[in-house]
Design a protein around this motif. Structure first.
Motif: not given
Ligand code: ADP
Ligand code: MG
Length: 301
Positions: A187, A64, A249
């Protein structure tokens, strides 16, 4: 394992395929970008307790950390090349943790064709902190900017939005990492191939890391334009509209395309609206009424 053994055993193998890394045995690395190209450089830090919980598989944390940087490079149309890694880790060193962390780096190095070039490693009395600086390259003058958008340009996003926000919520409820939305949080998938396709096509581009609403405002401000977004057009796969607008994100690419190039919008991307004169950024519902969007979005301070 002391600091020097750590560099030799864990980090040196990650630098093996990159001559300019000098086997991590010198004070600095030595780089010449490919002829006719410019370097595109981006840094991002991940802190335990802020960006990751700490209990995740260290390999996933590593990947990440790399991928949030690769996402910035993708949004700039850059081809990933190499990276620096700066780590603060509590002493004594947890060898199982760092070994697994480096396995994660190795896996993504193979996936994205990059190598480790150097970095710094220190102990900390605090929690784990991971800073990565990624380098990519673009043909001279081809980097995609936030600032090139014009009124009338079609606004597009890649993938689906809000997945990671919903994934994080599910993770906190002990949903397993195999859940597709949880996986999206753990991920991210940098849109590297898309970034290359957007060279010479997008007038403006950025990656969406802090929520569409907030990041779109940044793109509009940089381009001195406004925008109209149609809420029903925002691609979602299980997230709420609020998560799609304000969740972080995503690591998708938000970009604008001049109307005459609309036929070339790559597959997997969705038109969500257009850029306008002025500076207002409006999100409209199905009947064209403005949805009050809380300025939301992730903000550190
Ligand atoms: P300095 O004494 O100048 O801080 P170091 O002894 O920390 O240098 O680093 C020695 C070598 O190891 C350098 O080539 C550096 O780039 C490399 N290195 C140290 N930490 C890392 C890391 N976390 N990742 C990659 N390379 C590292
Ligand atoms: Mg030195």
């Amino acid at each position: 394992m002391n600091e020097f053994e750590l560099i030799e055993r864990c980090f040196r193998p990650l630098a093996a395929d990159f001559p300019g890394a000098l086997e991590l045995a010198d004070d600095a690395a030595l780089l010449s970008p490919p002829p006719g190209h410019q370097l595109v450089v981006s840094a991002d830090m991940l802190n335990e307790g802020v960006h990751f919980l700490g209990s995740e598989d260290p390999a996933l944390i590593a990947r990440k950390a790399l991928r949030v940087n690769l996402s910035d490079l993708a949004a700039k149309g850059a081809e990933p090349w190499c990276y620096f890694l700066t780590l603060a880790i509590p002493a004594p060193l947890d060898e199982v943790w760092i070994t697994r962390f480096c396995e994660g780096l190795a896996e993504d190095q193979r996936e994205f064709g990059i190598a480790l070039l150097g970095g710094d490693t220190t102990s900390t009395i605090g929690k784990i902190s991971i800073s990565i600086t990624a380098l990519g390259h673009v043909p001279e003058g081809m980097m995609l900017r936030r600032s090139g958008g014009n009124p009338g340009d079609i606004l597009c996003v890649s993938g689906t939005l809000g997945d990671a926000a919903e994934g994080l919520r599910l993770l906190r409820e002990d949903t397993p990492p195999s859940d597709p939305l949880v996986a999206r949080y753990l991920l991210p998938q940098p849109r590297t191939a898309l970034g290359l396709q957007l060279r010479g096509l997008a007038s403006a581009a950025m990656d969406i890391s802090d929520g569409l609403a907030q990041d779109l405002r940044h793109l509009c401000r940089a381009s001195s334009v406004g925008a109209v977004v149609h809420a029903k057009s925002i691609p979602r796969a299980g997230a709420t509209l609020e998560q799609a607008l304000g969740g972080g994100d995503d690591y998708e690419i938000l970009f604008a395309v001049p109307p005459e190039k609309i036929g070339s919008i790559p597959e997997g991307c969705t038109r969500i609206g257009r850029l306008t004169e002025g500076e207002e950024v409006a999100v409209l519902d199905a009947v064209g009424v403005k949805i009050p969007v809380r300025l939301a979005g992730w903000q550190h301070f």
